[in-house]
Design a protein around this motif. Sequence first.
Motif, short mmCIF file in Angstrom:
data_model
loop_
_atom_site.label_atom_id
_atom_site.label_comp_id
_atom_site.label_asym_id
_atom_site.label_seq_id
_atom_site.Cartn_x
_atom_site.Cartn_y
_atom_site.Cartn_z
N ASN A 1 0.86 -1.20 0.00
CA ASN A 1 0.00 0.00 0.00
C ASN A 1 0.88 1.24 0.00
O ASN A 1 1.87 1.31 0.74
N GLY A 2 0.49 2.19 -0.83
CA GLY A 2 1.20 3.47 -0.84
C GLY A 2 2.52 3.45 -1.59
O GLY A 2 3.27 4.44 -1.58
N GLY B 1 3.06 3.50 -4.76
CA GLY B 1 3.08 4.37 -5.93
C GLY B 1 2.52 3.71 -7.19
O GLY B 1 2.62 4.26 -8.29
N LYS B 2 1.87 2.57 -7.03
CA LYS B 2 1.38 1.80 -8.19
C LYS B 2 0.32 2.58 -8.97
O LYS B 2 0.41 2.72 -10.18
N THR B 3 -0.69 3.09 -8.23
CA THR B 3 -1.76 3.86 -8.90
C THR B 3 -1.18 5.11 -9.56
O THR B 3 -1.53 5.44 -10.70
N THR B 4 -0.29 5.78 -8.86
CA THR B 4 0.31 7.01 -9.39
C THR B 4 1.04 6.70 -10.71
O THR B 4 0.94 7.46 -11.68
N HIS C 1 -1.32 -6.04 -5.22
CA HIS C 1 -0.54 -6.29 -4.00
C HIS C 1 0.04 -7.68 -3.98
O HIS C 1 1.15 -7.92 -3.57
N1 LIG Z 1 -4.35 12.72 -4.06
C1 LIG Z 1 -3.29 12.54 -3.29
N2 LIG Z 1 -2.78 13.54 -2.56
C2 LIG Z 1 -1.69 13.39 -1.79
N3 LIG Z 1 -1.00 12.23 -1.67
C3 LIG Z 1 -1.47 11.18 -2.37
C4 LIG Z 1 -2.64 11.27 -3.21
N4 LIG Z 1 -2.85 10.06 -3.78
C5 LIG Z 1 -1.87 9.25 -3.32
N5 LIG Z 1 -1.05 9.91 -2.49
C6 LIG Z 1 0.15 9.37 -1.82
O1 LIG Z 1 1.07 8.95 -2.81
C7 LIG Z 1 1.70 7.74 -2.43
C8 LIG Z 1 1.49 6.67 -3.50
O2 LIG Z 1 0.09 6.35 -3.55
P1 LIG Z 1 -0.51 5.33 -4.59
O3 LIG Z 1 -1.99 5.42 -4.47
O4 LIG Z 1 0.10 5.56 -5.92
O5 LIG Z 1 0.02 3.93 -4.01
P2 LIG Z 1 -0.46 2.44 -4.34
O6 LIG Z 1 0.78 1.64 -4.47
O7 LIG Z 1 -1.38 2.45 -5.50
O8 LIG Z 1 -1.22 2.03 -3.01
P3 LIG Z 1 -2.48 1.03 -2.79
O9 LIG Z 1 -1.95 -0.35 -3.03
O10 LIG Z 1 -2.86 1.27 -1.37
O11 LIG Z 1 -3.54 1.43 -3.76
C9 LIG Z 1 1.13 7.37 -1.07
O12 LIG Z 1 2.02 7.82 -0.08
C10 LIG Z 1 -0.18 8.14 -1.01
O13 LIG Z 1 -0.50 8.47 0.30
#
Ligand SMILES: Nc1ncnc2c1ncn2[C@@H]1O[C@H](COP(=O)(O)OP(=O)(O)OP(=O)(O)O)[C@@H](O)[C@H]1O
Length: 225
Positions: free
Chosen positions: A40-41, A43-46, A196
């Motif tokens: 989690n967190g 950066g995958k979605t980003t 995940h």
């Molecule tokens: N809109 C936002 N504003 C500020 N920080 C954000 C935002 N969206 C995501 N983040 C932060 O950016 C980082 C990467 O988030 P991201 O959603 O890309 O992770 P992830 O790997 O997809 O997580 P998950 O498996 O929980 O979906 C995290 O620290 C998250 O808190």
Amino acid sequence: MEVIKLVNIWYKYPGANDYALKNINLVFEDSKIYFINGPNGAGKTTLLLIIAGLIEPVRGEVIFRGKPLKQQLPIARRYFGLLFQNPEHMLFNPTVYDEIAYVLRQLNSDEEEIRERVHETIKCLGLEKTILNKYTYMLSYGEKKLVALAAILSYEPDILLLDEPFTNLSLKYLDKIKKIISNYKSNGKTVIVAGHEQEFQHEEIDEIILLENGEVIDHIVYSGS
Ligand SMILES: Nc1ncnc2c1ncn2[C@@H]1O[C@H](COP(=O)(O)OP(=O)(O)OP(=O)(O)O)[C@@H](O)[C@H]1O
């Protein structure tokens, strides 16, 4: 052949203290399936949002088919299909039929062609025809996910980006989606899946990219792919 290249990508959300992506350099090719893995967190979605051109890196460049993606937007959007983690963020038409037909209508297909594509797509996902007349707000979470996916598959994007596509789905649909993913690869397209768990067998994917804390910490390329 290279489809997308990420060159020295850095991304920070407005107001955030830390970078969500740090110095990412990756190449995605056609006819390949990629799995972006990480906690989690991580950066995958980003990363998926950056690839799809929905957010712009603060540093670095996304290259799509040899040219900067930002110079090709918004036209290039039709080549990308991004399934959001939460399908609630994707459904905005009253009925399932309208939802699946939406992009096809934007692309000016004729209604008869659209009807055929909509029916073909739901058949391919193993959904019943009766779902087409349902209101999207009445669907279960899993059904919403499948309808959101159908809305993407209907316009056959060249790059399929799937954010945790398997969560909350029964085994039957999981197999269907895996089959669709592998057909996409056979048709010369690129599929990038974020998740995940180790949701794939090694023989189903070509590369695993492991993200942690916004960085690529491991990159496994399976031989023979
Ligand atoms: N809109 C936002 N504003 C500020 N920080 C954000 C935002 N969206 C995501 N983040 C932060 O950016 C980082 C990467 O988030 P991201 O959603 O890309 O992770 P992830 O790997 O997809 O997580 P998950 O498996 O929980 O979906 C995290 O620290 C998250 O808190």
